[in-house]
Design an enzyme around this catalytic site. Sequence first.
Site, PDB file in Angstrom:
ATOM      1  N   GLU A 108      25.710  14.758  65.873  1.00  0.00           N
ATOM      2  CA  GLU A 108      24.347  14.682  65.360  1.00  0.00           C
ATOM      3  C   GLU A 108      23.721  13.375  65.838  1.00  0.00           C
ATOM      4  O   GLU A 108      24.183  12.293  65.477  1.00  0.00           O
ATOM      5  CB  GLU A 108      24.328  14.746  63.841  1.00  0.00           C
ATOM      6  N   LEU A 109      22.688  13.449  66.628  1.00  0.00           N
ATOM      7  CA  LEU A 109      22.127  12.293  67.325  1.00  0.00           C
ATOM      8  C   LEU A 109      21.724  11.176  66.364  1.00  0.00           C
ATOM      9  O   LEU A 109      20.958  11.393  65.427  1.00  0.00           O
ATOM     10  CB  LEU A 109      20.906  12.735  68.150  1.00  0.00           C
ATOM     11  N   ASP A 110      22.260   9.971  66.611  1.00  0.00           N
ATOM     12  CA  ASP A 110      21.912   8.755  65.873  1.00  0.00           C
ATOM     13  C   ASP A 110      22.105   8.900  64.359  1.00  0.00           C
ATOM     14  O   ASP A 110      21.376   8.296  63.570  1.00  0.00           O
ATOM     15  CB  ASP A 110      20.463   8.336  66.170  1.00  0.00           C
ATOM     16  N   ALA A 111      23.074   9.698  63.954  1.00  0.00           N
ATOM     17  CA  ALA A 111      23.285   9.938  62.520  1.00  0.00           C
ATOM     18  C   ALA A 111      24.714   9.673  62.082  1.00  0.00           C
ATOM     19  O   ALA A 111      25.106  10.069  60.994  1.00  0.00           O
ATOM     20  CB  ALA A 111      22.887  11.375  62.179  1.00  0.00           C
TER      21      ALA A 111
END
Length: 284
Positions: A226-229
């Site tokens: 999950e991008l940048d999470a």
Amino acid sequence: MERSYRLVLSCPDRVGIVSMVSNFISSHGGSITDANQHSDPVSGYFFMRVEINASSLPFSLERLREAFDPIANSFAMEWSITDSMQPKKVILMASRESHCLADLLYRYHSNELFCEIPCVISNHEDLRSMVEWHGIPYFCVPVDPENKQPHFERVDALIREHDADTVVLARYMQILPTEVCDRYPHKIINIHHSFLPSFAGARPYHQAYDRGVKLIGATCHYVTPELDAGPIIDQEVTRVSHRHLPEEMVRLGRDVEKLALARGLRWHLEDRVLVHGNKTVVFS
């Protein structure tokens, strides 16, 4: 630096964990030089990091692991024991921006970061001379925008070839595919500005300037699909005002990115970061 063994553990919280661990160490003549623990009342989990003077123990690291294993099993622990004198292998990745990479190379060169850097990987040639000045191999792996898979396959092969313990995305401007993220859980570290999700996309500092923000920052975190999470390791902020132009905000943003990334990487290298779910406990 005096050699120590770092015991890091997490488990469901219950009475007697600290006593059992400390008694185990003392029963073998071990000397505890540093200890931290945290009990989370929400999750019901317990976290602990202990440094043991290696010379105070009568046996090797492997024997220590074998002796501790029954205790770990009895408390359903997730745990590890590492040697402080065994440097982790860290691969750095970057694109064109140099500030984070240059800062980490400087800290490595001046012995502020205890690790090995077997190579630097980039999708551009721009940073080659700076990296090779430090005597570190530089691999340029170009990206075809129409077919990025060969790039990621080569990157994955280089990580395997150099037996990396950790990968740091020092302003590497490509999104790693899910299969790469899943292959190295809690081993890939990223840095980005902390405006997300408010100012996504290009020129975030200019967007922030147009909105008149008063605080800018950076977030260092582990990479997940999950991008940048992913779980956050560290964050840094600095105040700005209406007097700061976009270019000044970019400069300040780079400063906080460098600081948060270097500090997060150091904590990771020193086994101070425990991941639980999508959160971290950091014994800084």
